[in-house]
Design a protein around this motif. Structure first.
Motif, PDB file in Angstrom:
ATOM      1  N   GLY A  65       0.813  -1.219   0.000  1.00  0.00           N
ATOM      2  CA  GLY A  65       0.000   0.000   0.000  1.00  0.00           C
ATOM      3  C   GLY A  65       0.838   1.258   0.000  1.00  0.00           C
ATOM      4  N   THR A  66       1.899   1.255   0.796  1.00  0.00           N
ATOM      5  CA  THR A  66       2.784   2.420   0.867  1.00  0.00           C
ATOM      6  C   THR A  66       3.453   2.659  -0.483  1.00  0.00           C
ATOM      7  OG1 THR A  66       3.153   2.024   3.220  1.00  0.00           O
ATOM      8  CG2 THR A  66       4.760   3.422   2.087  1.00  0.00           C
TER       9      THR A  66
ATOM     10  N   SER B  90       2.100   6.173  -7.194  1.00  0.00           N
ATOM     11  CA  SER B  90       0.970   6.771  -7.917  1.00  0.00           C
ATOM     12  C   SER B  90       0.904   8.287  -7.707  1.00  0.00           C
ATOM     13  CB  SER B  90      -0.355   6.123  -7.502  1.00  0.00           C
ATOM     14  OG  SER B  90      -0.673   6.446  -6.169  1.00  0.00           O
ATOM     15  N   SER B  91       1.476   8.768  -6.601  1.00  0.00           N
ATOM     16  CA  SER B  91       1.480  10.219  -6.341  1.00  0.00           C
ATOM     17  C   SER B  91       2.532  10.944  -7.171  1.00  0.00           C
ATOM     18  CB  SER B  91       1.748  10.491  -4.860  1.00  0.00           C
ATOM     19  OG  SER B  91       3.114  10.253  -4.548  1.00  0.00           O
TER      20      SER B  91
ATOM     21  N   VAL C 293       5.601  11.230  -6.261  1.00  0.00           N
ATOM     22  CA  VAL C 293       6.602  11.816  -5.368  1.00  0.00           C
ATOM     23  C   VAL C 293       7.943  11.084  -5.432  1.00  0.00           C
ATOM     24  CG1 VAL C 293       6.076  10.506  -3.258  1.00  0.00           C
ATOM     25  CG2 VAL C 293       6.905  12.838  -3.079  1.00  0.00           C
ATOM     26  N   GLY C 294       7.910   9.826  -5.814  1.00  0.00           N
ATOM     27  CA  GLY C 294       9.161   9.091  -5.846  1.00  0.00           C
ATOM     28  C   GLY C 294       8.996   7.688  -6.365  1.00  0.00           C
ATOM     29  N   GLN C 295      10.118   6.986  -6.343  1.00  0.00           N
ATOM     30  CA  GLN C 295      10.167   5.600  -6.778  1.00  0.00           C
ATOM     31  C   GLN C 295      10.736   4.775  -5.648  1.00  0.00           C
ATOM     32  OE1 GLN C 295      12.792   4.907 -10.075  1.00  0.00           O
ATOM     33  NE2 GLN C 295      12.333   2.733 -10.161  1.00  0.00           N
ATOM     34  N   VAL C 296      10.103   3.661  -5.348  1.00  0.00           N
ATOM     35  CA  VAL C 296      10.602   2.758  -4.316  1.00  0.00           C
ATOM     36  C   VAL C 296      11.733   1.938  -4.932  1.00  0.00           C
ATOM     37  CG1 VAL C 296      10.036   0.843  -2.780  1.00  0.00           C
ATOM     38  CG2 VAL C 296       8.396   2.712  -3.111  1.00  0.00           C
ATOM     39  N   VAL C 297      12.942   2.106  -4.374  1.00  0.00           N
ATOM     40  CA  VAL C 297      14.116   1.423  -4.923  1.00  0.00           C
ATOM     41  C   VAL C 297      14.432   0.131  -4.181  1.00  0.00           C
ATOM     42  CG1 VAL C 297      15.138   3.527  -5.868  1.00  0.00           C
ATOM     43  CG2 VAL C 297      15.724   2.824  -3.540  1.00  0.00           C
ATOM     44  N   ALA C 298      13.846  -0.037  -2.985  1.00  0.00           N
ATOM     45  CA  ALA C 298      14.050  -1.280  -2.225  1.00  0.00           C
ATOM     46  C   ALA C 298      12.986  -1.373  -1.146  1.00  0.00           C
ATOM     47  CB  ALA C 298      15.446  -1.316  -1.597  1.00  0.00           C
ATOM     48  N   GLU C 299      12.719  -2.619  -0.738  1.00  0.00           N
ATOM     49  CA  GLU C 299      11.787  -2.889   0.349  1.00  0.00           C
ATOM     50  C   GLU C 299      12.459  -3.848   1.323  1.00  0.00           C
ATOM     51  OE1 GLU C 299       7.801  -4.046  -0.858  1.00  0.00           O
ATOM     52  OE2 GLU C 299       8.174  -3.172  -2.841  1.00  0.00           O
ATOM     53  N   ALA C 300      12.059  -3.745   2.589  1.00  0.00           N
ATOM     54  CA  ALA C 300      12.626  -4.616   3.617  1.00  0.00           C
ATOM     55  C   ALA C 300      11.537  -5.024   4.596  1.00  0.00           C
ATOM     56  CB  ALA C 300      13.753  -3.895   4.357  1.00  0.00           C
ATOM     57  N   SER C 301      11.646  -6.250   5.112  1.00  0.00           N
ATOM     58  CA  SER C 301      10.674  -6.724   6.096  1.00  0.00           C
ATOM     59  C   SER C 301      11.311  -6.994   7.453  1.00  0.00           C
ATOM     60  CB  SER C 301       9.968  -7.985   5.594  1.00  0.00           C
ATOM     61  OG  SER C 301      10.895  -9.036   5.402  1.00  0.00           O
TER      62      SER C 301
ATOM     63  N   PRO D  77       2.692  11.453   0.697  1.00  0.00           N
ATOM     64  CA  PRO D  77       3.557  12.188  -0.234  1.00  0.00           C
ATOM     65  C   PRO D  77       4.059  13.514   0.334  1.00  0.00           C
ATOM     66  CG  PRO D  77       1.684  11.270  -1.402  1.00  0.00           C
ATOM     67  CD  PRO D  77       1.413  11.073   0.067  1.00  0.00           C
ATOM     68  N   LEU D  78       3.187  14.269   0.986  1.00  0.00           N
ATOM     69  CA  LEU D  78       3.606  15.540   1.583  1.00  0.00           C
ATOM     70  C   LEU D  78       4.634  15.292   2.691  1.00  0.00           C
ATOM     71  CD1 LEU D  78       3.460  18.582   2.011  1.00  0.00           C
ATOM     72  CD2 LEU D  78       1.456  18.197   3.485  1.00  0.00           C
ATOM     73  N   ALA D  79       4.410  14.271   3.493  1.00  0.00           N
ATOM     74  CA  ALA D  79       5.344  13.942   4.567  1.00  0.00           C
ATOM     75  C   ALA D  79       6.722  13.594   4.004  1.00  0.00           C
ATOM     76  CB  ALA D  79       4.803  12.782   5.405  1.00  0.00           C
ATOM     77  N   ILE D  80       6.755  12.815   2.941  1.00  0.00           N
ATOM     78  CA  ILE D  80       8.024  12.424   2.312  1.00  0.00           C
ATOM     79  C   ILE D  80       8.748  13.656   1.780  1.00  0.00           C
ATOM     80  CG2 ILE D  80       9.018  11.236   0.309  1.00  0.00           C
ATOM     81  CD1 ILE D  80       6.860   9.030   0.814  1.00  0.00           C
ATOM     82  N   GLN D  81       8.038  14.509   1.073  1.00  0.00           N
ATOM     83  CA  GLN D  81       8.660  15.720   0.526  1.00  0.00           C
ATOM     84  C   GLN D  81       9.170  16.633   1.638  1.00  0.00           C
ATOM     85  OE1 GLN D  81       5.255  16.891  -1.782  1.00  0.00           O
ATOM     86  NE2 GLN D  81       6.283  16.366  -3.703  1.00  0.00           N
ATOM     87  N   THR D  82       8.427  16.720   2.723  1.00  0.00           N
ATOM     88  CA  THR D  82       8.810  17.601   3.830  1.00  0.00           C
ATOM     89  C   THR D  82      10.087  17.116   4.498  1.00  0.00           C
ATOM     90  OG1 THR D  82       6.490  18.193   4.189  1.00  0.00           O
ATOM     91  CG2 THR D  82       8.020  18.620   6.005  1.00  0.00           C
ATOM     92  N   VAL D  83      10.163  15.818   4.832  1.00  0.00           N
ATOM     93  CA  VAL D  83      11.370  15.323   5.512  1.00  0.00           C
ATOM     94  C   VAL D  83      12.565  15.315   4.570  1.00  0.00           C
ATOM     95  CG1 VAL D  83      10.059  13.988   7.213  1.00  0.00           C
ATOM     96  CG2 VAL D  83      10.939  12.838   5.186  1.00  0.00           C
ATOM     97  N   GLN D  84      12.329  15.124   3.280  1.00  0.00           N
ATOM     98  CA  GLN D  84      13.442  15.147   2.332  1.00  0.00           C
ATOM     99  C   GLN D  84      14.084  16.523   2.301  1.00  0.00           C
ATOM    100  OE1 GLN D  84      13.746  16.644  -1.034  1.00  0.00           O
ATOM    101  NE2 GLN D  84      15.792  15.755  -1.108  1.00  0.00           N
ATOM    102  N   ARG D  85      13.311  17.555   2.575  1.00  0.00           N
ATOM    103  CA  ARG D  85      13.840  18.925   2.645  1.00  0.00           C
ATOM    104  C   ARG D  85      14.469  19.225   4.006  1.00  0.00           C
ATOM    105  NH1 ARG D  85       8.596  20.821   1.405  1.00  0.00           N
ATOM    106  NH2 ARG D  85       8.119  20.112  -0.672  1.00  0.00           N
ATOM    107  N   GLY D  86      14.476  18.231   4.897  1.00  0.00           N
ATOM    108  CA  GLY D  86      15.089  18.424   6.209  1.00  0.00           C
ATOM    109  C   GLY D  86      14.171  19.054   7.238  1.00  0.00           C
TER     110      GLY D  86
END
Length: 139
Positions: A17-18, A24-25, A27-35, A116-125
């Motif tokens: 889901g994440t 789909s937003s 905002v980015g591409q998932v380059v890896a996943e971990a469990s 998506p907004l959360a990801i963009q915000t933290v990426q900007r520090g």
């Protein structure tokens, strides 16, 4: 710029889901996943990324999760923006997570529209706390 993102969660449905919301937003591409924590540390070493989206609790592996995992990430990847997905209602833990340098907190029970907004915000520090968690932390 398309952000490179790693997702870590022990629940496959959450990862799926994440990933769907992120990609789909636009905002980015998932380059890896971990469990597991071990998979996460390997993914961080093997795949350059701009933001880590991770669960706090990923039990079952050889390495400790929670604060020990966050501390290890902060030591090995000190400049990596971290966004934590959580279902925790424990305010002390949430406040301590923020104090460790995790820039973002998103409640898994809140709308994924915030992601998506959360990801963009933290990426900007800059810090980001989802509305539902913010109300609980600030209370």
């Amino acid at each position: 710029m398309t952000l490179r993102i790693i997702i870590a969660d022990d629940h496959p449905v959450v990862r799926i889901g994440t990933k769907a919301v992120i990609e789909s937003s636009g905002v980015g591409q998932v380059v890896a996943e971990a469990s597991t924590v071990a998979e996460l540390m390997s993914a961080l070493s093997d795949h350059p990324c701009d933001v880590l989206v991770t669960d706090y609790s990923m039990p079952g592996g050889q390495q400790a999760d929670g604060f020990a995992m966050i501390a290890m990430i902060r030591r090995r990847f000190p400049d990596m923006p971290v966004l934590m997905l959580s279902v925790s209602n424990n305010l002390a833990i949430l406040r301590m997570v923020v104090a460790t340098g995790v820039l973002g907190l998103v409640d898994k029970t809140s709308s994924m529209d915030e992601l998506p907004l959360a990801i963009q915000t933290v990426q900007r520090g800059m810090p980001y706390v989802s509305q539902s968690l913010k109300e609980r932390i600030d209370a």
